[in-house]
Structure formats: structure tokens, C-alpha cells
Design a protein around this motif. Structure first.
Motif, PDB file in Angstrom:
ATOM      1  N   ASP A  11      11.620  44.384  55.316  1.00 22.83           N
ATOM      2  CA  ASP A  11      11.559  45.050  56.625  1.00 22.83           C
ATOM      3  C   ASP A  11      10.460  46.107  56.645  1.00 22.83           C
ATOM      4  O   ASP A  11       9.756  46.260  57.648  1.00 22.83           O
TER       5      ASP A  11
ATOM      6  N   ASN B 223      21.883  51.867  58.566  1.00 20.92           N
ATOM      7  CA  ASN B 223      21.181  52.190  59.808  1.00 20.92           C
ATOM      8  C   ASN B 223      20.362  50.978  60.251  1.00 20.92           C
ATOM      9  O   ASN B 223      19.584  50.435  59.465  1.00 20.92           O
ATOM     10  N   THR B 224      20.537  50.596  61.525  1.00 15.65           N
ATOM     11  CA  THR B 224      19.896  49.381  62.025  1.00 15.65           C
ATOM     12  C   THR B 224      19.071  49.592  63.292  1.00 15.65           C
ATOM     13  O   THR B 224      18.431  48.664  63.753  1.00 15.65           O
ATOM     14  N   LYS B 225      19.093  50.783  63.845  1.00 16.24           N
ATOM     15  CA  LYS B 225      18.421  51.015  65.126  1.00 16.24           C
ATOM     16  C   LYS B 225      17.118  51.800  64.937  1.00 16.24           C
ATOM     17  O   LYS B 225      17.005  52.623  64.047  1.00 16.24           O
TER      18      LYS B 225
ATOM     19  N   LEU C 139      17.664  49.207  57.639  1.00 18.48           N
ATOM     20  CA  LEU C 139      17.325  47.802  57.833  1.00 18.48           C
ATOM     21  C   LEU C 139      16.594  47.609  59.152  1.00 18.48           C
ATOM     22  O   LEU C 139      16.812  48.358  60.110  1.00 18.48           O
ATOM     23  N   GLY C 140      15.747  46.587  59.226  1.00 15.69           N
ATOM     24  CA  GLY C 140      15.059  46.271  60.473  1.00 15.69           C
ATOM     25  C   GLY C 140      14.225  47.440  60.961  1.00 15.69           C
ATOM     26  O   GLY C 140      13.580  48.148  60.172  1.00 15.69           O
TER      27      GLY C 140
ATOM     28  N   THR D 225      28.206  51.307  59.834  1.00 14.46           N
ATOM     29  CA  THR D 225      26.969  50.802  60.419  1.00 14.46           C
ATOM     30  C   THR D 225      26.660  51.532  61.715  1.00 14.46           C
ATOM     31  O   THR D 225      27.535  51.704  62.563  1.00 14.46           O
TER      32      THR D 225
END
Length: 118
Positions: free
Chosen positions: A82, A8-10, A40-41, A117
Motif C-alpha cells: 500500500d 486504520n483504513t481511511k 492499510l490502503g 478497525t
């Protein structure tokens, strides 16, 4: 047994991405896939307790996160750097997670058969 890592990036409530990732993870687990979740992020904010998504018009995801254990999904990871860069710690998260340094993420990713992703 096959395994899938959902990356997960959002940030939360920026799109349907969080819900779609969780739905796919739960469906995979229901079919016997070993599921892991990696945040992440800005995606680490998805796990933050006490969110109020009402202004976004998107469905609350906290109940879905809390149901992960019913599907035997306990492998939840966050990038340690992060998390710290965003002023969060593990105690502020909605569910238990393992903080991994960025240097260990490749090993984690390589330990799964499939990567998705969101």
C-alpha cells in the motif's frame, strides 16, 4: 497483558476516524494495554509528513502521532504494498513505522488479543 491492534483504513481528514483511532489508542495505552497501529490502503497517507489539513476543518493529527512514544506506543505498521502503490516510502512518514508485506499481515493481526478497525 492484553494487546489491541488499531487498524486504520481511511485517508486522512476524510472524517474524524483518524483522531478517534488515536484517542482510543492513547486511552488504551494509558490503562496498560499493549497497543499496535496498522495502516492499510489510503490510511498510509495519515502518516505522511508535511500535511496541511486546514481546508478540511478537522484537527491536525501530527501532534498526536508525535505523542505516541510518550504512551510507549512504538508498534506502528504499514502495508508495504500500500505504501509503494501510493508513491511513499518510510522516510516520508511522520513517525517510525515498520513496513510489512501483505503476506505477513495475518500473522500480525493474529498476534493481538483485540482488533479495532477505523
Amino acid at each position: 497483558m492484553k494487546s489491541s491492534l488499531f487498524i486504520n483504513t481511511k485517508p486522512p481528514y476524510s472524517s474524524q476516524s483518524t483522531k478517534e483511532s488515536l484517542d482510543a489508542a492513547l486511552a488504551s495505552a494509558a490503562f496498560g494495554v499493549n497497543v499496535g497501529l496498522l495502516f492499510l490502503g489510503d490510511a498510509v497517507f495519515q502518516l505522511k509528513s508535511d500535511q496541511d489539513p486546514d481546508a478540511s476543518q478537522l484537527k491536525k493529527t501530527a501532534p498526536i502521532f508525535r505523542s505516541l512514544e510518550l504512551y510507549e506506543i512504538s508498534d506502528v505498521y504499514v502495508c508495504e504494498e500500500d505504501l509503494l502503490q501510493r508513491g511513499l516510502n518510510l522516510e516520508q512518514l511522520l513517525i517510525p513505522a515498520t513496513a510489512l508485506p501483505a503476506s505477513q499481515l495475518n500473522a500480525l493481526i493474529n498476534s493481538y488479543d483485540n482488533l479495532l478497525t477505523f
